[in-house]
Design a protein around this motif. Structure first.
Motif, short mmCIF file in Angstrom:
data_model
loop_
_atom_site.label_atom_id
_atom_site.label_comp_id
_atom_site.label_asym_id
_atom_site.label_seq_id
_atom_site.Cartn_x
_atom_site.Cartn_y
_atom_site.Cartn_z
N ILE C 199 0.86 -1.19 0.00
CA ILE C 199 0.00 0.00 0.00
C ILE C 199 0.89 1.24 0.00
O ILE C 199 1.88 1.29 0.73
CB ILE C 199 -0.96 -0.04 1.21
CG1 ILE C 199 -2.03 -1.09 0.93
CG2 ILE C 199 -1.57 1.34 1.47
CD1 ILE C 199 -3.01 -1.32 2.03
N LYS C 200 0.52 2.19 -0.84
CA LYS C 200 1.39 3.35 -1.02
C LYS C 200 1.31 4.31 0.16
O LYS C 200 0.29 4.42 0.83
CB LYS C 200 1.04 4.06 -2.33
CG LYS C 200 1.33 3.18 -3.55
CD LYS C 200 1.33 3.96 -4.83
CE LYS C 200 1.24 3.06 -6.05
NZ LYS C 200 2.24 1.98 -6.06
N ASN C 201 2.42 5.01 0.33
CA ASN C 201 2.58 6.01 1.37
C ASN C 201 1.40 6.98 1.40
O ASN C 201 1.14 7.67 0.41
CB ASN C 201 3.88 6.76 1.05
CG ASN C 201 4.30 7.72 2.14
OD1 ASN C 201 3.50 8.15 2.96
ND2 ASN C 201 5.57 8.05 2.15
N GLY C 204 2.24 10.43 0.40
CA GLY C 204 2.98 10.58 -0.85
C GLY C 204 2.64 11.84 -1.60
O GLY C 204 3.53 12.59 -2.03
N LYS C 205 1.36 12.10 -1.75
CA LYS C 205 0.92 13.27 -2.53
C LYS C 205 1.42 14.57 -1.89
O LYS C 205 1.87 15.49 -2.57
CB LYS C 205 -0.61 13.26 -2.63
CG LYS C 205 -1.21 14.32 -3.53
CD LYS C 205 -1.14 13.94 -5.00
CE LYS C 205 -1.66 15.01 -5.93
NZ LYS C 205 -3.02 14.80 -6.39
N ILE C 207 4.01 14.92 -0.09
CA ILE C 207 5.47 14.99 -0.27
C ILE C 207 5.82 15.52 -1.65
O ILE C 207 6.64 16.42 -1.78
CB ILE C 207 6.11 13.60 -0.01
CG1 ILE C 207 6.03 13.26 1.49
CG2 ILE C 207 7.56 13.55 -0.50
CD1 ILE C 207 6.37 11.82 1.83
N VAL C 208 5.19 14.97 -2.68
CA VAL C 208 5.60 15.36 -4.04
C VAL C 208 5.04 16.72 -4.46
O VAL C 208 5.45 17.25 -5.49
CB VAL C 208 5.23 14.29 -5.11
CG1 VAL C 208 5.84 12.95 -4.75
CG2 VAL C 208 3.73 14.19 -5.32
N THR C 209 4.13 17.27 -3.68
CA THR C 209 3.64 18.61 -4.02
C THR C 209 4.20 19.67 -3.07
O THR C 209 3.88 20.85 -3.20
CB THR C 209 2.09 18.66 -3.97
OG1 THR C 209 1.66 18.16 -2.70
CG2 THR C 209 1.48 17.82 -5.08
N GLY C 210 5.03 19.26 -2.14
CA GLY C 210 5.71 20.23 -1.28
C GLY C 210 4.84 20.86 -0.21
O GLY C 210 5.08 21.99 0.22
N GLU C 211 3.83 20.14 0.24
CA GLU C 211 3.00 20.69 1.32
C GLU C 211 3.81 20.77 2.62
O GLU C 211 4.72 19.98 2.83
CB GLU C 211 1.77 19.81 1.53
CG GLU C 211 0.69 20.10 0.51
CD GLU C 211 -0.62 19.41 0.87
OE1 GLU C 211 -0.91 19.28 2.07
OE2 GLU C 211 -1.32 19.01 -0.07
#
Lengths: 199, 154, 751
Positions: C199-201, C204-205, C207-211
């Motif tokens: 199951i994904k982190n 994740g979202k 992290i990759v959008t810099g929140e």
């Protein structure tokens, strides 16, 4: 400022005795007006060479396609590549880190608006070159970026050359001052840009 | 007052022009996706796009960005669905996640120049971004996947 | 730091209540007797009751709190997965939220010792199973059918005979009125649907959008930034300062000194102090403070000898901190001298002295390793807002429960007036188990009467650290005339602790065995670093076993398996701290998966190593090739036995990361000192492994079993060092005894 050198009688003999190489001596338009003096020229090149192979100059004239770094001339961390134009590749351009003007502080990337390596088609390698090899490379327009003797002389005041003496805290400057270097550089060229013979 | 164009928006900030762009983004504008890691351009955590180049904002004076186009991770895509971001999620790259925004910003510039990068291309383009958790293998995979997604979307 | 037996026992109770607006809230509380895992958790004896939350809303949203701090080990995803499994929830309907710091309701809440999954495994399962059972009861009542006939799947209740079905959410309010069932049967591991699936982190979202996720991203209106100017060297302290220029700098609010601990302060076990007299600069933003620091005129002076009073694990002891300005060369020399001295005995089996006296051949090798800086990508930082009657602190911290009592003492506030918020951490590796930077932040906020964020620069972080200690170990093996191993001796020391685990392999497999350990006091501060002590042992011991195998004319895997066979069939001594069969299991698995000894792998210089720590077993085969004249680890095969793997792909990620981290530290890691001063202060000098140095392939294999999960963050890390050293020997013909390895491999151009 031009300095004219008194040509000593018997120079040919001395040259022969000291085993200076005249072979492949490039003669360009610019130095016709100067008095050639192989001894003075080779002597001046000693200072020039000291500077060019000092880390501040040599690190950006590496034998490979990765610049060198530090007073020990290790391979630049993160192995930035030369790229076609010498300015790096895609996400690793020199200018991404090397700014127009430096940040204050130790170990900051040294700065210049036009920071780059020689381009891929004209690598102008200093690293590993003997004095003779380097002198010949410098005067040959095919290996010096197409510079005439006059342009070569002016190159002493090029911004990227001068930045070698102003690379920020913690970096050892070349062994002589820029003024001394420039003097030696011009004298070397004016006296004939002789290449020392390598042993 | 300094005027900046960041993520297609105009910002006016009252800072010393010598201030690194990184600290203007983080402290003045609240764009904290750009990370502080070293302050010496050694780790790449602070990578942003300045006119499309993967500039290290920790050593970039804000004055350099005046009149230029700055893109940060927050402006890379509207919905967080840039092909590189999608690939990062699909491969589940992150561990701690701190360096990943910088990694992504570098990867985007690589893929703009090189639509089908090899391992060697990725090594050369990404060696400026440190990941202390060691997710490099997944970053490699994600870059290759992003290239595929971009080809498909093109 | 003594070793403790690793065990956790607990009794748990469950509670339920209705949510405001309808729905079910299931809590579990937890009475525990908790023994410290490894040495990461010495002070948890006083947590008594723990409660966690599962909340189900009428629209079938299932909210699960993650109790444990997240520093990249992926607990935000894997711990809620455990609840969801027993609940039979549809993962798509699960929302995960970071829990508050509350050791009573949410358990030990510490990240370290590879314990997150291990210690939360059973209570989280029980919570999920109880909630499911209550939902079944509610359905049974509503539908008037026997509970035993109701099944669940993905958040829906079914009654096959009548064809009835309902979502969890529709029955959640009713379920909340039902008494908590006791002694529920937990699922058999073969029935797992969520656990054991990748199951994904969940972050994740973001992290990759810099929140904003990390401590350094924490911001409140009106917050000031603080930085600390610390002495340039261990063994120095502040003498005087002139801040007149700094105070003139824009944005600067104050420059002052602050004591961390008052004289006689009793420190907890994780209250390590690097420097006590803090010179603090406070200003409006980070850059202004950084600039103002450069304008300080500071005089430093030798600190002299001083005492730390450590009150931990029910004991109080005084530690004399020496005055010397230490240098690496002198430290190495001192370790060499101490190695020759008689040392405290840690374990003895049989007659080791006689075995060595009668030996036909004695092999003796000494291994050394430097201090290591943690170098978390997010430098140390903490937000604090302390007022007269309460404190809010927020930031990256591995064990809030260990810091809170100290914070309460320092601020003179009751613990219930202190709120610690746990942000996602940009790495930890043990460093953030030590709360000094949190205390500094709180004391600064109290002094300036404002919300502040304390920020360490990278240089502060690296030179002002709590490092992996400097270690040495001398291994000796006695062989008889038939090249049989008849005696084994390890003498280990370090600054300021030794690394020897006397009861670990090969203890228990050699009749005549001696382990000794000693420590040299130092003022350089040390602490846990990913697999403390093990990370050195596995380098030294596993390199030595490779050399021993060579001397004995045996394959290095065969030698280990032969010793483990003896350890299984007729173990020597009593306290052997490993399971010989599981240990052998990972070696056999890695042998198979790597094609060990197969002709097709001839082009690789191969090295093997295995190790047991933090309750799990790991073995690696490292394959080196030469690339541009440099040895390069191109492939790694890893075999791990950590019991049930909760989230396989995330687990593979963690093992791959541990392998990369191990290669990096083995090749490049090292912090040296010159007259107390850290020689490396940023990444230009402290080399971290980069993309181009990372392997092309790291193939991870898990031993498949249904043993309750044990640690994974640390166990794969230590044996990488040994496997790398052994492969480097094959590649270069050179045995390496000093870490890091890279400087010895290519002196000319190595960075």
């Amino acid at each position: 400022m031009k300095k004219y050198i008194i040509v000593l009688a018997g120079i040919v003999t001395i040259v022969a005795l000291l085993s200076f190489s005249l072979k492949d001596q490039p003669i360009s338009d610019a130095n016709d007006s100067f008095h050639k003096d192989s001894i003075a020229s080779v002597n001046a090149f000693k200072d020039v060479y000291k500077v060019l192979i000092s880390p501040r100059c040599m690190n950006c004239h590496p034998s490979g396609d990765v610049p060198l770094q530090g007073d020990d001339s290790h391979l630049h961390t993160m192995l930035p590549q030369r790229g076609k134009d010498g300015k790096g590749i895609n996400s690793m351009k020199c200018g991404n880190c090397h700014q127009a003007t430096p940040m204050e502080g130790l170990n900051q990337p040294p700065a210049h608006p036009d920071w780059h390596l020689p381009p891929a088609d004209m690598k102008m390698v200093f690293e590993g070159k003997t004095p003779g090899q380097l002198a010949k490379q410098l005067v040959n327009p095919k290996t010096n970026g197409g510079k005439t003797m006059k342009q070569l002389m002016e190159h002493a005041d090029d911004g990227l050359v001068k930045i070698g003496w102003d690379m920020g805290e913690g970096r050892t400057a070349p062994p002589i001052s820029h003024a001394e270097f420039k003097k030696a550089w011009i004298r070397w060229i004016e006296t004939g840009a002789y290449a020392p013979k390598d042993k | 007052m300094i005027t900046l164009s960041i993520n297609k928006k105009t910002y006016n900030v009252d800072v010393d022009p010598e201030t690194p762009l990184l600290w203007v983004l983080r402290d003045e504008l609240g764009l904290v996706g750009t990370k502080y890691g070293c302050g010496l351009a050694q780790c790449g955590a602070c990578t942003v796009h300045l006119n499309g180049e993967a500039v290290r904002s920790c050593v970039t004076k804000v004055s350099r960005a005046v009149g230029q186009e700055v893109v940060t991770i927050e402006g890379l895509s509207e919905k967080g669905d840039h092909p590189v971001q999608k690939a990062w999620l699909e491969i589940d790259v992150a561990q701690c996640g701190y360096c990943q925004t910088g990694q992504i910003m570098s990867a985007v510039v690589l893929l703009k120049a090189n639509k089908n990068p090899t391992d060697a291309d990725i090594d050369a383009a990404m060696a400026g971004n440190i990941c202390r958790c060691g997710t490099y293998l997944r970053i490699r995979d994600a870059i290759k996947l992003a290239a595929q997604i971009e080809r498909k979307e093109a | 730091m003594a070793d403790l037996k690793t065990s956790i026992t607990r009794r748990s109770f469950l509670r339920s209540s209705a949510l405001a607006g309808g729905g079910l809230m299931i809590s579990f509380s937890w009475l525990s007797a908790f023994k410290s895992p490894d040495t990461m958790a010495p002070e948890l004896a006083d947590w008594a009751e723990l409660t966690g939350y599962v909340k189900i809303t009428p629209d079938n949203i299932i909210k699960i709190l993650n109790p444990n701090p997240e520093f990249g080990q992926n607990v935000m995803t894997s711990l809620p997965m455990i609840v969801a499994e027993e609940l039979d929830a549809d993962w798509k309907q699960v929302l995960v939220e970071m829990g508050p710091h509350d050791n009573v309701k949410l358990g030990p809440q510490f990240t370290g010792g590879s314990n997150s999954v291990r210690m939360y495994w059973k209570p989280l399962r029980e919570a999920g199973a109880a909630a499911r059972q209550m939902l079944i009861e509610a359905a049974s009542q509503s539908w008037a059918v026997p509970a035993a006939e109701i099944t669940t799947k993905a958040g829906i209740l079914y009654h096959q005979k009548t064809g009835k079905q309902a979502t969890y959410g529709s029955l959640a309010t009713k379920a909340s009125a039902i008494a908590i069932p006791k002694g529920m049967k937990l699922k058999d591991a073969k029935e797992f649907k969520v656990v054991k699936s990748s199951i994904k982190n969940v972050e994740g979202k973001k992290i990759v959008t810099g929140e904003p996720l990390f401590g350094l991203d924490y911001h409140v209106e009106g917050m000031l930034i603080a930085m600390i100017e610390h002495p340039p060297a261990f063994g120095m302290k502040l003498k005087s300062f002139d801040a007149s220029e700094a105070l003139k700098m824009p944005g600067i609010k104050d420059v002052f000194t602050q004591k961390l601990y008052e004289d006689g302060f009793e420190q907890g076990g994780f209250d390590t102090r690097t420097f006590n007299d803090l010179l603090v600069v406070v200003g409006s933003n980070t850059w202004q403070v950084m600039k103002a620091r450069k304008k300080l005129k500071v005089e430093w002076e030798p600190a002299g000898e001083y005492k730390d009073i450590i009150a931990a694990r029910g004991q109080k002891r005084e530690v004399v901190v020496p005055a010397e300005l230490e240098s690496t060369e002198a430290q190495l020399k001192k370790m060499q001298e101490w190695s020759a001295k008689p040392a405290p005995q840690l374990r003895k089996d049989g007659e080791p002295e006689a075995a060595f006296k009668n030996a036909a051949q004695v092999i003796e090798r000494t291994y050394n390793a430097p201090f290591l800086a943690h170098n978390c990508m997010e430098p140390m930082n903490f937000f604090a807002h302390v007022t007269d009657d309460k404190a809010l602190v927020a930031g990256p911290l591995q064990a809030p429960g260990w810091s809170e009592p100290t914070l309460a003492k320092l601020l003179n506030l009751p613990a219930d007036k202190i709120e610690i918020q746990m942000t996602r951490m940009g790495g930890g590796f043990g460093r953030r188990a030590y709360g000094q930077y949190l205390y500094e932040a709180a004391l600064i906020s109290k002094k300036v009467k404002a919300p502040i964020k304390l920020v360490y620069s990278r240089e502060d972080d690296m030179t002002y650290g709590i490092y992996r200690p400097m270690y040495t170990a001398t291994y000796r093996a006695a062989l008889d005339a038939n090249k049989k191993l008849i005696g084994f001796h390890v003498n280990g020391g370090g600054i300021p602790e030794h690394a020897i685990h006397a009861n670990r392999f090969p203890a228990g497999t050699v009749d005549n065995y001696l382990a000794e350990g000693w420590a040299i006091p130092s003022n350089i501060t040390i602490g846990a670093f990913r697999a403390p002590r093990s990370n050195f042992n596995a380098a030294a011991e596993q390199s030595f076993l490779d050399e021993l195998a060579e001397a004995m004319g045996k394959d290095p895997i065969d030698l280990r398996l032969e010793l483990l066979q003896k350890g299984k069939e007729s173990p020597v001594g009593q306290n052997n701290d490993y399971d010989a069969e599981r240990y052998a299991g990972v070696l056999k698995l890695v042998r198979e998966k790597s094609g060990w000894g197969k002709a097709e792998n001839k082009k690789y210089s191969r090295g093997v190593a295995a190790y047991f720590c933090h309750n799990s077993y790991a073995a690696h085969v490292v394959d080196i090739v030469m690339k541009n004249g440099q040895p390069y680890v191109e492939r790694v095969f890893s075999a791990i036995d950590c019991g049930i793997v909760v989230n396989p792909d995330a687990a593979i990620n963690m093992v791959q990361g541990a392998v990369v981290d191990g290669i990096g530290n083995a090749f490049y890691g090292g912090l040296t000192h010159k007259e107390g001063r850290a020689v490396q202060n940023n990444f230009h000098a402290y080399r971290i492994i980069r993309m181009n140095e990372a392997p092309k392939k790291i193939e991870v294999h898990f031993v498949q079993n249904d043993i309750d999960p044990t640690g994974l963050g640390e166990p794969p890390f230590p044996p990488v060092f040994g496997a790398v050293a052994n492969a480097l020997f094959k590649a270069t013909g050179q045995r390496l005894y000093q870490q890091p390895y890279a400087p010895q491999l290519n002196k000319r151009r190595a960075f």
